[in-house]
Design an enzyme around this catalytic site. Structure first.
Site, short mmCIF file in Angstrom:
data_model
loop_
_atom_site.label_atom_id
_atom_site.label_comp_id
_atom_site.label_asym_id
_atom_site.label_seq_id
_atom_site.Cartn_x
_atom_site.Cartn_y
_atom_site.Cartn_z
N PRO A 126 0.83 -1.21 0.00
CG PRO A 126 -0.87 -1.59 1.55
CD PRO A 126 0.43 -2.15 1.05
CB CYS A 127 1.25 3.77 -2.56
SG CYS A 127 -0.39 4.39 -2.99
CD GLN A 128 -2.98 3.82 1.24
OE1 GLN A 128 -2.03 3.05 1.16
NE2 GLN A 128 -4.23 3.43 1.04
#
Length: 420
Positions: A126-128
């Site tokens: 996940p890139c958040q």
């Protein structure tokens, strides 16, 4: 050639590799709705290869029916796939606690496939935690977010299965997070388990997708192999965003289309990109409802864009339409999809919240994008069925790698790995 898909999401990255001729060992994903989408897509691939797509199309037609009917019909659909044929979708969070169980399931799958080797590992955490926006909004700059260190778990799969190569996809911010130290650590971990790596920024619009979507693609290959970074030829796009929208039935805000057919025959871009075929079933084409004030703002925004390609700022609106006190930041909160340009702005998971950043360019329709329109801009084919409620569909699409982008990368890998 096969691949293991980590942090799979709805399967945009794996779809590209499947289209290029790879076989999936397994998909691992935390989100339950995304896992159901992956299972349904796996069934689609089985039915397609066995000339049984009518069963799948009958299931697609349950889209407009009650959830109870859909659940029952989906159970029936999956029952037609022989046990052991469909690639496993492992609905688990990847963590130190779950790794032994996940490894056991993968090993079991390899035994069924009569294969003891994984050719390729693909996926991106996940890139958040790595995004510039995420770091700006968090008071600690996301330094305490445990997702920063998911790359260590990704490396555990490399260490155990020693694939020939891997593809690690993420946002450009991964290169600069924490003054670049995070990326240095990622490099060190990957090299420590036996891989040469290289990272490059790639924009989806350069690979045939009608969307500007900048991503960092880290490619690694085992040190014993003569390998290099994919030489991906950029596409010269001679189409416009409207080309993926105009054949869909027109809707006003709050309207839904239940006919499963199209407004027009598919144009050249839709056919070339594999988004639509002649006998496809149209689903997920239901427009959100919007309050009167937002509809007035949408008209102003679309009119301004279509006349002179100018984006409206919140401060430009008539006083009667302003309801927010913040007049210094996020002034682009209403944004029209650029139908008259060769690519749109990036589709992200925020589209699930209100649609204000994804206003349809046709002023006569005066609404935000439907799930199917967003999926098309991401280059998902129309036969891709997204499970779960509309909000979950938008999240799956916004978080995905465009399948067309993934396919271009996968084709290069297949050609290269075949020679090893």
């Amino acid at each position: 050639m096969n691949f293991l898909d980590l942090f799979s999401g709805a399967g945009g990255l794996s779809e590209g590799f499947l289209k290029a001729g790879f076989e999936a060992v397994a998909h691992i994903e935390l989100n339950t709705y995304a896992c159901k989408t992956l299972e349904t897509r796996s069934a689609y691939h089985y039915f397609k290869s066995n000339n049984m797509l009518e069963l799948y199309k009958e299931y697609q037609k349950t889209y407009n029916q009650t959830e109870k009917i859909r659940v029952e019909k989906r159970r029936e659909l999956l029952s037609y796939v022989p046990e052991g044929i469909m690639e496993p979708v492992i609905n688990e969070e990847i963590s130190e606690k779950t790794l032994p169980r996940i490894f056991e399931m993968i090993d079991s799958r390899l035994g069924v496939m009569e294969n003891n080797e994984i050719d390729l590992v693909i996926g991106g955490p996940p890139c958040q935690a790595y995004s510039l926006v995420g770091r700006a909004r968090d008071e600690n700059g996301m330094k305490d977010d445990p997702r920063n260190y998911l790359y260590k778990l990704y490396v555990r799969f490399l260490s155990r299965y020693q694939p020939k190569a891997f593809v690690f996809e993420n946002v450009p911010g991964i290169l600069t997070a924490f003054d670049g130290n995070l990326f240095k650590n990622i490099q060190a971990y990957m090299k420590r388990v036996g891989y040469n790596i290289e990272a490059r920024k790639i924009d989806a619009k350069d690979l045939g997708v009608l969307q500007s979507r900048k991503r960092v693609i880290i490619v690694g290959w085992r040190k014993d192999l003569n390998f290099c970074y994919p030489e991906i030829i950029q596409n010269c796009i001679n189409y416009f965003v409207d080309d993926v929208l105009r054949d869909l039935p027109k809707l006003r805000a709050g309207e839904g289309y239940k006919g499963f057919s199209y407004n027009l025959n598919p144009n050249k871009y839709i056919l070339e990109s594999g988004i639509r075929y002649g006998d496809d079933i149209l689903t997920h084409h239901i427009a959100r409802s919007h309050i009167k004030r937002d509809l007035e703002i949408y008209k102003i925004a679309v009119d301004k864009w279509n006349k002179d390609k100018t984006r409206i700022k919140y401060t430009d609106l008539p006083e009667k339409l302003k309801t927010h006190n913040n007049l210094t930041s996020f002034l682009d909160r209403y944004k029209v999809v650029a139908g008259n340009e060769k690519y749109s702005h990036t589709v992200v998971a925020h589209i699930s919240r209100d649609g204000h950043h994804y206003i349809h360019p046709d002023i006569t329709q005066n609404r935000s994008l439907t799930v199917r329109e967003a999926a098309r801009i991401q280059s998902f084919p129309d036969d891709y069925f997204f499970e779960g409620p509309r909000t979950a569909n938008f999240v799956q699409i916004g978080n995905a790698v465009p399948p067309l982008m993934a396919e271009k990368i996968a084709c290069w890998f297949k050609e290269r790995l075949d020679m090893i």
